[in-house]
Design an enzyme around this catalytic site. Structure first.
Site, PDB file in Angstrom:
ATOM      1  N   LYS A 171       0.833  -1.210   0.000  1.00 24.69           N
ATOM      2  CA  LYS A 171       0.000   0.000   0.000  1.00 24.69           C
ATOM      3  C   LYS A 171       0.873   1.268   0.000  1.00 24.69           C
ATOM      4  CE  LYS A 171      -3.365   2.928   0.865  1.00 24.69           C
ATOM      5  NZ  LYS A 171      -4.104   3.532  -0.251  1.00 24.69           N
ATOM      6  N   LYS A 239       1.068  11.378   6.229  1.00 32.06           N
ATOM      7  CA  LYS A 239       1.472  10.179   6.982  1.00 32.06           C
ATOM      8  C   LYS A 239       1.889   9.055   6.024  1.00 32.06           C
ATOM      9  CE  LYS A 239      -1.763   7.686   7.354  1.00 32.06           C
ATOM     10  NZ  LYS A 239      -2.693   6.668   7.018  1.00 32.06           N
TER      11      LYS A 239
HETATM   12  P1  NAD Z   1     -10.870   9.359   9.064  1.00 34.55           P
HETATM   13  O1  NAD Z   1     -10.013  10.215   9.927  1.00 34.55           O
HETATM   14  O2  NAD Z   1     -11.993   9.926   8.297  1.00 34.55           O
HETATM   15  O3  NAD Z   1     -11.465   8.147   9.947  1.00 34.55           O
HETATM   16  C1  NAD Z   1     -10.807   7.547  11.025  1.00 34.55           C
HETATM   17  C2  NAD Z   1     -11.824   7.221  12.113  1.00 34.55           C
HETATM   18  O4  NAD Z   1     -11.148   6.546  13.182  1.00 34.55           O
HETATM   19  C3  NAD Z   1     -12.491   8.459  12.724  1.00 34.55           C
HETATM   20  O5  NAD Z   1     -13.891   8.324  12.685  1.00 34.55           O
HETATM   21  C4  NAD Z   1     -11.950   8.498  14.147  1.00 34.55           C
HETATM   22  O6  NAD Z   1     -12.868   9.030  15.082  1.00 34.55           O
HETATM   23  C5  NAD Z   1     -11.683   7.039  14.408  1.00 34.55           C
HETATM   24  N1  NAD Z   1     -10.717   6.811  15.491  1.00 34.55           N
HETATM   25  C6  NAD Z   1      -9.511   7.396  15.663  1.00 34.55           C
HETATM   26  N2  NAD Z   1      -8.913   6.946  16.777  1.00 34.55           N
HETATM   27  C7  NAD Z   1      -9.774   6.034  17.323  1.00 34.55           C
HETATM   28  C8  NAD Z   1      -9.748   5.229  18.493  1.00 34.55           C
HETATM   29  N3  NAD Z   1      -8.688   5.254  19.327  1.00 34.55           N
HETATM   30  N4  NAD Z   1     -10.815   4.445  18.753  1.00 34.55           N
HETATM   31  C9  NAD Z   1     -11.879   4.409  17.918  1.00 34.55           C
HETATM   32  N5  NAD Z   1     -11.966   5.149  16.796  1.00 34.55           N
HETATM   33  C10 NAD Z   1     -10.932   5.953  16.512  1.00 34.55           C
HETATM   34  O7  NAD Z   1      -9.841   8.612   8.083  1.00 34.55           O
HETATM   35  P2  NAD Z   1     -10.187   7.874   6.687  1.00 34.55           P
HETATM   36  O8  NAD Z   1     -10.014   8.845   5.572  1.00 34.55           O
HETATM   37  O9  NAD Z   1     -11.438   7.073   6.827  1.00 34.55           O
HETATM   38  O10 NAD Z   1      -8.947   6.883   6.608  1.00 34.55           O
HETATM   39  C11 NAD Z   1      -8.840   5.716   7.410  1.00 34.55           C
HETATM   40  C12 NAD Z   1      -7.580   4.958   6.987  1.00 34.55           C
HETATM   41  O11 NAD Z   1      -7.704   4.549   5.632  1.00 34.55           O
HETATM   42  C13 NAD Z   1      -6.313   5.826   7.062  1.00 34.55           C
HETATM   43  O12 NAD Z   1      -5.232   5.040   7.520  1.00 34.55           O
HETATM   44  C14 NAD Z   1      -6.121   6.296   5.636  1.00 34.55           C
HETATM   45  O13 NAD Z   1      -4.756   6.575   5.349  1.00 34.55           O
HETATM   46  C15 NAD Z   1      -6.641   5.100   4.851  1.00 34.55           C
HETATM   47  N6  NAD Z   1      -7.172   5.416   3.514  1.00 34.55           N
HETATM   48  C16 NAD Z   1      -7.989   6.493   3.311  1.00 34.55           C
HETATM   49  C17 NAD Z   1      -8.474   6.764   2.031  1.00 34.55           C
HETATM   50  C18 NAD Z   1      -9.357   7.951   1.749  1.00 34.55           C
HETATM   51  O14 NAD Z   1      -9.520   8.270   0.553  1.00 34.55           O
HETATM   52  N7  NAD Z   1      -9.951   8.616   2.730  1.00 34.55           N
HETATM   53  C19 NAD Z   1      -8.155   5.907   0.972  1.00 34.55           C
HETATM   54  C20 NAD Z   1      -7.366   4.793   1.209  1.00 34.55           C
HETATM   55  C21 NAD Z   1      -6.882   4.554   2.488  1.00 34.55           C
END
Ligand code: NAD
Length: 310
Positions: A171, A239
């Site tokens: 990834k 990140k």
């Molecule tokens: P986001 O910040 O929208 O969602 C993360 C969620 O995790 C939030 O709702 C937050 O409240 C929750 N969270 C954080 N700490 C927590 C804890 N200790 N306990 C419970 N919940 C907790 O992020 P996202 O955009 O959904 O991305 C999630 C992951 O997927 C990341 O690692 C990101 O790099 C990856 N990703 C994102 C995308 C994208 O387009 N958004 C695409 C591919 C991969």
């Protein structure tokens, strides 16, 4: 059958969880943000008080969390998944890098839990229509067992290795390329715009020429130029670049291209803040070139933009 567990219902987690529910799975969900509770309950899920409760009620638990630190807190912290005795298979959909994955997998292995890397590529729109690409590592038989469940939100499933960390490394390689191509595309398009070329014409030419990439085909015409956020925070993209450069430098020495992208991403963080949509990095390139081409443009022509491969 037992319900599936899900921790982290953000931009990606929520649409993935909704796909699991739509496929007929029962779901027990938890997120730090309480305001998500009614959203999940309306979609048919049950809400848990903490990660431990999720792991007490479900043998298979997905997480979709922002950072390696968050993953560590959810799995190993107080009221963490590791304390739930129903847990057998832990599936990490987040982008957290191979180091964190190996540490978490080792701690879970002591409790007899199998950790699967399953980072996703494709963004919010792909998640909503079940079109994500998944880069899975862990025991192949567990991958095969999970295949139908994973297939409810991912169209392209890859088993890339048996070891924890291999999926996450795959990834990072993807995101290193995608961010670098985005930076290079912003720079190149700024040059053309400054010289008077029409941005939409440039995209049309590039999309059928050798300079094309996912930024040219998809992110720029369908999101940036239509002033629509793509749904990925700059700090999370930052990140990814940092983790990719760190992993690369451990393995191969200086990451010359990656470091330039990292530096530009840092400048954008300093200028516009960590929460901005990551496509807003374009503002730096526009400022450097003193030209505006990316905002408020008319909708890009539909035939310029193709669907992303993954
Ligand atoms: P986001 O910040 O929208 O969602 C993360 C969620 O995790 C939030 O709702 C937050 O409240 C929750 N969270 C954080 N700490 C927590 C804890 N200790 N306990 C419970 N919940 C907790 O992020 P996202 O955009 O959904 O991305 C999630 C992951 O997927 C990341 O690692 C990101 O790099 C990856 N990703 C994102 C995308 C994208 O387009 N958004 C695409 C591919 C991969």
């Amino acid at each position: 059958p037992q319900p599936l567990g899900f921790v982290g219902l953000g931009q990606m987690g929520l649409p993935i969880a909704k796909r699991l529910l739509a496929a007929g799975h029962a779901l027990v969900a938890f997120d730090l943000r309480d305001e998500l509770r009614p959203v999940l309950e309306a979609a048919g899920a049950e809400w848990a008080r903490h990660a431990r409760e999720v792991a007490e009620r479900c043998d298979t638990v997905f997480v979709s969390l922002p950072t390696p630190k968050a993953v560590e807190a959810v799995v190993l912290g107080p009221d963490g998944l590791v304390e739930g005795d129903a847990l057998k298979v832990y599936v990490d959909l987040s982008t957290t890098g191979p180091e964190a994955a190996r540490q978490v997998a080792a701690a879970l292995a002591e409790r007899g839990v199998t950790a699967m890397d399953a980072p996703v590529s494709g963004g919010v729109a792909s998640a909503e229509r079940g079109g994500l690409a998944l880069m899975v590592s862990g025991p192949r038989e567990v991958f095969e067992r999970l295949r139908p469940v994973l297939g409810s939100f991912a169209a392209n499933l890859f088993h890339v290795g048996e070891q924890p960390g291999m999926g996450h490394l795959m990834k990072l390689i993807n995101n290193l390329l995608s961010t670098t191509a985005l930076a290079a595309s912003f720079e190149a398009l700024s040059v053309g715009a400054k010289a008077g070329l029409d941005p939409r014409t440039m995209l049309e030419v590039l999309s059928v020429s050798s300079g094309t990439n996912h930024a040219i085909d998809y992110k720029i015409p369908l999101f940036l130029m239509q002033d629509k956020p793509i749904g990925f925070a700059l700090e999370l993209s930052m990140k990814d670049v940092r983790l990719a450069v760190e992993a690369g430098e451990r393995l191969c020495g200086p990451m010359r291209v990656g470091r330039v992208t990292q530096q530009i991403w840092q400048e954008a963080m300093d200028a516009g803040g960590p929460q901005q949509d990551y496509l807003q990095v374009v503002r730096l390139f526009e400022a450097w070139a003193d030209v505006n081409w990316a905002h408020g443009a008319e909708a890009a022509r539909a035939d310029v933009a193709r669907e992303p491969a993954a």
